[in-house]
Scaffold this active site. Structure first.
Site, PDB file in Angstrom:
ATOM      1  N   GLY A  25       0.822  -1.220   0.000  1.00  0.00           N
ATOM      2  CA  GLY A  25       0.000   0.000   0.000  1.00  0.00           C
ATOM      3  C   GLY A  25       0.852   1.264   0.000  1.00  0.00           C
ATOM      4  N   GLY A  26       1.901   1.256  -0.825  1.00  0.00           N
ATOM      5  CA  GLY A  26       2.864   2.368  -0.795  1.00  0.00           C
ATOM      6  C   GLY A  26       2.517   3.555  -1.675  1.00  0.00           C
ATOM      7  N   ASP A  76      -2.998  -6.769  -5.584  1.00  0.00           N
ATOM      8  CA  ASP A  76      -4.059  -6.702  -4.577  1.00  0.00           C
ATOM      9  C   ASP A  76      -3.633  -7.656  -3.457  1.00  0.00           C
ATOM     10  OD1 ASP A  76      -6.295  -7.118  -2.992  1.00  0.00           O
ATOM     11  OD2 ASP A  76      -7.690  -7.001  -4.681  1.00  0.00           O
ATOM     12  N   ASN A 103       1.381  -2.267   5.422  1.00  0.00           N
ATOM     13  CA  ASN A 103       0.724  -0.974   5.587  1.00  0.00           C
ATOM     14  C   ASN A 103      -0.623  -0.892   4.858  1.00  0.00           C
ATOM     15  OD1 ASN A 103       0.769   2.191   5.784  1.00  0.00           O
ATOM     16  ND2 ASN A 103       0.665   1.751   3.586  1.00  0.00           N
ATOM     17  N   SER A 155      -3.605   0.304  14.483  1.00  0.00           N
ATOM     18  CA  SER A 155      -4.274   1.603  14.622  1.00  0.00           C
ATOM     19  C   SER A 155      -4.628   1.859  16.082  1.00  0.00           C
ATOM     20  CB  SER A 155      -5.557   1.618  13.798  1.00  0.00           C
ATOM     21  OG  SER A 155      -6.295   2.793  14.085  1.00  0.00           O
ATOM     22  N   TYR A 168     -12.939  -3.412  10.432  1.00  0.00           N
ATOM     23  CA  TYR A 168     -11.593  -2.832  10.315  1.00  0.00           C
ATOM     24  C   TYR A 168     -10.841  -2.965  11.640  1.00  0.00           C
ATOM     25  CZ  TYR A 168      -8.197   1.079   9.974  1.00  0.00           C
ATOM     26  OH  TYR A 168      -7.072   1.878   9.996  1.00  0.00           O
ATOM     27  N   ALA A 171      -9.663  -6.408  12.429  1.00  0.00           N
ATOM     28  CA  ALA A 171      -8.429  -6.722  11.698  1.00  0.00           C
ATOM     29  C   ALA A 171      -7.231  -6.063  12.369  1.00  0.00           C
ATOM     30  CB  ALA A 171      -8.546  -6.255  10.250  1.00  0.00           C
ATOM     31  N   LYS A 172      -7.387  -4.796  12.752  1.00  0.00           N
ATOM     32  CA  LYS A 172      -6.259  -4.061  13.346  1.00  0.00           C
ATOM     33  C   LYS A 172      -5.859  -4.654  14.697  1.00  0.00           C
ATOM     34  CE  LYS A 172      -5.429  -1.357  10.041  1.00  0.00           C
ATOM     35  NZ  LYS A 172      -4.125  -1.398   9.368  1.00  0.00           N
TER      36      LYS A 172
HETATM   37  N1  LIG Z   1      -4.687   7.686   8.253  1.00  0.00           N
HETATM   38  C1  LIG Z   1      -4.949   7.410   9.519  1.00  0.00           C
HETATM   39  O1  LIG Z   1      -5.476   8.242  10.252  1.00  0.00           O
HETATM   40  C2  LIG Z   1      -4.584   6.064  10.110  1.00  0.00           C
HETATM   41  C3  LIG Z   1      -4.758   5.887  11.482  1.00  0.00           C
HETATM   42  C4  LIG Z   1      -4.422   4.662  12.047  1.00  0.00           C
HETATM   43  C5  LIG Z   1      -3.926   3.645  11.248  1.00  0.00           C
HETATM   44  N2  LIG Z   1      -3.784   3.848   9.922  1.00  0.00           N
HETATM   45  C6  LIG Z   1      -3.248   2.722   9.135  1.00  0.00           C
HETATM   46  O2  LIG Z   1      -2.106   3.170   8.417  1.00  0.00           O
HETATM   47  C7  LIG Z   1      -2.026   2.477   7.169  1.00  0.00           C
HETATM   48  C8  LIG Z   1      -2.001   3.475   6.041  1.00  0.00           C
HETATM   49  O3  LIG Z   1      -3.145   4.297   6.157  1.00  0.00           O
HETATM   50  P1  LIG Z   1      -3.444   5.493   5.162  1.00  0.00           P
HETATM   51  O4  LIG Z   1      -4.344   6.402   5.877  1.00  0.00           O
HETATM   52  O5  LIG Z   1      -2.199   5.979   4.553  1.00  0.00           O
HETATM   53  O6  LIG Z   1      -4.331   4.707   4.074  1.00  0.00           O
HETATM   54  P2  LIG Z   1      -4.690   5.094   2.584  1.00  0.00           P
HETATM   55  O7  LIG Z   1      -6.039   4.559   2.330  1.00  0.00           O
HETATM   56  O8  LIG Z   1      -4.453   6.536   2.343  1.00  0.00           O
HETATM   57  O9  LIG Z   1      -3.603   4.237   1.807  1.00  0.00           O
HETATM   58  C9  LIG Z   1      -3.631   2.857   1.831  1.00  0.00           C
HETATM   59  C10 LIG Z   1      -2.967   2.355   0.564  1.00  0.00           C
HETATM   60  O10 LIG Z   1      -3.222   0.967   0.482  1.00  0.00           O
HETATM   61  C11 LIG Z   1      -3.669   0.690  -0.844  1.00  0.00           C
HETATM   62  N3  LIG Z   1      -4.531  -0.467  -0.824  1.00  0.00           N
HETATM   63  C12 LIG Z   1      -5.824  -0.543  -0.384  1.00  0.00           C
HETATM   64  N4  LIG Z   1      -6.297  -1.786  -0.577  1.00  0.00           N
HETATM   65  C13 LIG Z   1      -5.297  -2.503  -1.148  1.00  0.00           C
HETATM   66  C14 LIG Z   1      -5.180  -3.830  -1.583  1.00  0.00           C
HETATM   67  N5  LIG Z   1      -6.202  -4.690  -1.484  1.00  0.00           N
HETATM   68  N6  LIG Z   1      -4.006  -4.245  -2.106  1.00  0.00           N
HETATM   69  C15 LIG Z   1      -2.969  -3.378  -2.227  1.00  0.00           C
HETATM   70  N7  LIG Z   1      -3.018  -2.102  -1.847  1.00  0.00           N
HETATM   71  C16 LIG Z   1      -4.169  -1.671  -1.306  1.00  0.00           C
HETATM   72  C17 LIG Z   1      -4.407   1.944  -1.279  1.00  0.00           C
HETATM   73  O11 LIG Z   1      -4.510   2.021  -2.695  1.00  0.00           O
HETATM   74  C18 LIG Z   1      -3.548   3.029  -0.682  1.00  0.00           C
HETATM   75  O12 LIG Z   1      -2.507   3.414  -1.555  1.00  0.00           O
HETATM   76  C19 LIG Z   1      -3.226   1.556   7.135  1.00  0.00           C
HETATM   77  O13 LIG Z   1      -2.856   0.290   7.601  1.00  0.00           O
HETATM   78  C20 LIG Z   1      -4.199   2.200   8.094  1.00  0.00           C
HETATM   79  O14 LIG Z   1      -5.105   1.275   8.617  1.00  0.00           O
HETATM   80  C21 LIG Z   1      -4.099   5.030   9.319  1.00  0.00           C
END
Ligand SMILES: NC(=O)c1ccc[n+]([C@@H]2O[C@H](COP(=O)([O-])OP(=O)(O)OC[C@H]3O[C@@H](n4cnc5c(N)ncnc54)[C@H](O)[C@@H]3O)[C@@H](O)[C@H]2O)c1
Length: 261
Positions: A25-26, A76, A103, A155, A168, A171-172
């Protein structure tokens, strides 16, 4: 254009130079910041994502900053065979993976009373199952290297649950359990496994979908440090956990959230 913040002036970890890093998910959000942060360390960075357009845009942005091109593959992560193939492909092209960062996630909200079985299973397929199988796949590579670091992004919502995120959050929370179990099972091979629990990070997606001005004002009342959490704040912790500077840190849950009150 949203800025993933400058990593100039950030700590450089000598141990990360030349290491192979695999990030899921980069393409956007925290993941994009992770990709950039590790490139700055002169590591060999590979990432997977489903969002081709965003990945291409990120690679362009990184090139404009004078950073090397990361190895991107469309994948995916819920397709475990495809995920394994992506990992093996990185091994072929960049060598054994030394750092794995799980991620990728989808934080789609569903009204709890009407959440279907299909939605529940699909959520776990993206947010939980790949965390285990990617780790299982890289373990022999890390063992061959004499050690490695696996960082799983959980999270803070596992402690403070907002509404309509039951699947969600399950899972977390599962990620915390998997991390503990793998830290035990991989420890003899000097493979460390830690979880990062970010607070509410102001990514472009969160700002667009959920983090309204009102929500942010409420959030500021509930955290000690009265400012936005950036993607780079999470990346900085990941750099430390990936590096040899954290050589004796494993099986831990590290919170980066500005201090929840
Ligand atoms: N943003 C927040 O406030 C927050 C808070 C706590 C935890 N997190 C965790 O941090 C991590 C990143 O969060 P974020 O906010 O940057 O998320 P985001 O949704 O902005 O980015 C996630 C990335 O994962 C990719 N992705 C989604 N489903 C996918 C799949 N099936 N296969 C491959 N790639 C896939 C997306 O295209 C995206 O580029 C996640 O694990 C999220 O749960 C985020």
């Amino acid at each position: 254009m949203y800025s993933y913040s400058s990593h100039e002036g950030y700590t450089r970890y000598a141990s990360l130079k030349g290491r192979t890093i695999f990030i899921t998910g980069g393409a956007t959000g925290i993941g994009a910041s992770l990709v950039e942060a590790f490139l700055v360390q002169e590591a060999s960075v590979a990432f997977v994502d489903v969002d081709l357009e965003a990945a291409a845009e990120l690679c362009k942005l990184l090139a404009e900053k004078g950073l090397p091109r990361p190895l991107f593959q469309v994948c995916d992560v819920s397709d475990i065979n495809a995920l394994r193939e992506s990992i093996y492909n990185v091994q072929k092209q960049l060598g054994n993976i030394s750092v794995l960062i799980n991620n990728a996630a989808n934080d789609q909200r569903y009204e709890t009373h009407s959440l279907t079985e299909a939605q529940w299973h699909q959520g776990l397929a993206v947010n939980l199952h790949p965390v285990f199988f990617s780790a299982q796949t890289v373990q022999p590579m890390m063992k061959a290297l004499g050690g490695g670091s696996i960082i799983n992004i959980s999270s803070i919502n596992t402690h403070f649950s907002p509404p309509n995120l039951a699947g969600y959050i399950a899972a977390k929370a599962g990620i915390l359990g998997i991390s503990k179990a793998l830290a035990t099972d991989f420890g003899a091979d000097n493979i460390r496994v830690n979880s990062i629990l970010p607070g509410w990070v102001a990514t472009p997606k969160q700002l667009e979908k959920w983090l309204s001005q009102d929500e942010e004002a409420e959030l500021m009342k509930r955290i000690c440090l009265k400012r936005r959490l950036g993607t780079h704040d999470v990346a900085k912790l990941a750099l430390f956990l990936a590096s040899d500077d954290s050589a004796m840190i494993t099986s831990q849950e590290l919170v980066v959230d500005g201090g929840r009150i």
